[in-house]
Design a protein around this motif. Structure first.
Motif, PDB file in Angstrom:
ATOM      1  N   VAL A   1       0.795  -1.214  -0.156  1.00  0.00           N
ATOM      2  CA  VAL A   1       0.035   0.064   0.167  1.00  0.00           C
ATOM      3  C   VAL A   1       0.769   1.189  -0.094  1.00  0.00           C
ATOM      4  CG1 VAL A   1      -1.613   1.329   1.479  1.00  0.00           C
ATOM      5  CG2 VAL A   1      -2.049  -0.953   0.893  1.00  0.00           C
ATOM      6  N   GLY A   2       1.978   1.408   0.782  1.00  0.00           N
ATOM      7  CA  GLY A   2       2.726   2.348   0.931  1.00  0.00           C
ATOM      8  C   GLY A   2       3.597   2.443  -0.546  1.00  0.00           C
ATOM      9  N   ALA A   3       4.010   1.691  -0.860  1.00  0.00           N
ATOM     10  CA  ALA A   3       4.573   1.729  -2.588  1.00  0.00           C
ATOM     11  C   ALA A   3       3.693   2.042  -3.685  1.00  0.00           C
ATOM     12  CB  ALA A   3       5.238   0.155  -2.576  1.00  0.00           C
ATOM     13  N   ILE A   4       2.417   1.508  -3.378  1.00  0.00           N
ATOM     14  CA  ILE A   4       1.483   1.808  -4.446  1.00  0.00           C
ATOM     15  C   ILE A   4       1.136   3.350  -4.297  1.00  0.00           C
ATOM     16  CG2 ILE A   4      -0.675   1.594  -5.393  1.00  0.00           C
ATOM     17  CD1 ILE A   4      -0.116  -1.628  -4.830  1.00  0.00           C
ATOM     18  N   ILE A   5       0.782   3.882  -3.235  1.00  0.00           N
ATOM     19  CA  ILE A   5       0.522   5.220  -3.086  1.00  0.00           C
ATOM     20  C   ILE A   5       1.548   6.267  -3.306  1.00  0.00           C
ATOM     21  CG2 ILE A   5      -0.279   6.880  -1.380  1.00  0.00           C
ATOM     22  CD1 ILE A   5      -2.511   5.211  -2.220  1.00  0.00           C
ATOM     23  N   GLU A   6       2.767   5.790  -2.851  1.00  0.00           N
ATOM     24  CA  GLU A   6       3.734   6.717  -3.260  1.00  0.00           C
ATOM     25  C   GLU A   6       4.265   6.660  -4.856  1.00  0.00           C
ATOM     26  OE1 GLU A   6       8.212   7.807  -2.009  1.00  0.00           O
ATOM     27  OE2 GLU A   6       7.643   5.983  -1.356  1.00  0.00           O
ATOM     28  N   GLY A   7       4.154   5.638  -5.505  1.00  0.00           N
ATOM     29  CA  GLY A   7       4.315   5.475  -6.889  1.00  0.00           C
ATOM     30  C   GLY A   7       3.203   6.080  -7.511  1.00  0.00           C
ATOM     31  N   THR A   8       2.016   5.948  -7.139  1.00  0.00           N
ATOM     32  CA  THR A   8       0.891   6.900  -8.039  1.00  0.00           C
ATOM     33  C   THR A   8       1.072   8.346  -7.643  1.00  0.00           C
ATOM     34  OG1 THR A   8      -0.745   5.060  -7.363  1.00  0.00           O
ATOM     35  CG2 THR A   8      -1.361   7.155  -7.976  1.00  0.00           C
ATOM     36  N   ARG A   9       1.508   8.894  -6.448  1.00  0.00           N
ATOM     37  CA  ARG A   9       1.862  10.285  -6.569  1.00  0.00           C
ATOM     38  C   ARG A   9       3.056  10.779  -7.420  1.00  0.00           C
ATOM     39  NH1 ARG A   9       1.321  10.617   0.191  1.00  0.00           N
ATOM     40  NH2 ARG A   9      -0.888  10.389   0.204  1.00  0.00           N
ATOM     41  N   PHE A  10       4.160   9.653  -7.405  1.00  0.00           N
ATOM     42  CA  PHE A  10       5.139  10.161  -8.062  1.00  0.00           C
ATOM     43  C   PHE A  10       5.004  10.062  -9.599  1.00  0.00           C
ATOM     44  CE2 PHE A  10       9.141   8.572 -10.412  1.00  0.00           C
ATOM     45  CZ  PHE A  10       9.755   9.680 -10.242  1.00  0.00           C
TER      46      PHE A  10
END
Length: 167
Positions: free
Chosen positions: A20-29
């Motif tokens: 979840v942390g990786a996907i949210i940060e990836g989405t923001r990036f």
């Protein structure tokens, strides 16, 4: 429910928290790397809300699949631990992977789409220029004779001046 199944579900929730942390940060990036005039950049908050909803549904699907939908109080705590674990340990690895994916996959696809769009626009512009070049003499004739079509023409048959001459 056995102890090994509880430990497995706890470990699964921690891993889902990391994802979840990786996907949210990836989405923001990824959404912030688009040009500011694109729709993806303008509606990035709405896209992130949809991603959060999808991740929540995915977490509940994992609980449903592993423990037949039994929810325990330590499940959200395990996900929070996973998010914090991502933030402290796995963030540099995921950021490097995200930048590699952005540079090798997403930006070339975006460039290809942009290039195709420019080529299509240039071809349409060229066709429009050719059509306007072909129609240029007709436009000149039309502009010179347009005022003649608007003038009132005398009707020789019903005009008194000209009826005597016709007889």
């Amino acid at each position: 429910m056995t102890l090994s199944l509880q430990f497995f579900s706890l470990l699964l929730m921690v891993c889902s928290g990391v994802l979840v942390g990786a996907i949210i940060e990836g989405t923001r990036f990824i959404t912030e790397s688009f040009p500011r005039r694109s729709y993806v950049y303008k509606y990035r908050v709405v896209l992130e809300v949809f991603v959060w909803i999808a991740l929540g549904l995915g977490s509940f699907y994992i609980l449903y699949d592993v423990r037949d939908g039994v929810w325990r109080i330590y499940d959200p705590l395990a996900q929070i631990v996973g998010i914090l674990l991502y933030d402290q340990l796995f963030q540099p690895v995921f950021r490097l992977t995200g930048r590699i994916i952005l540079r090798l996959i997403i930006q070339p696809i975006w460039w290809i789409i942009h290039f195709i769009w420019i080529v299509i626009n240039k071809v349409i512009h060229l066709i429009w220029m050719l059509i306007s070049f072909i129609l240029k003499p007709f436009q000149y004739i039309f502009r010179k004779t347009w005022h003649l079509a608007l003038q009132k023409k005398p009707n020789f048959r019903y005009n008194r001046k000209y009826t005597k001459k016709l007889k």
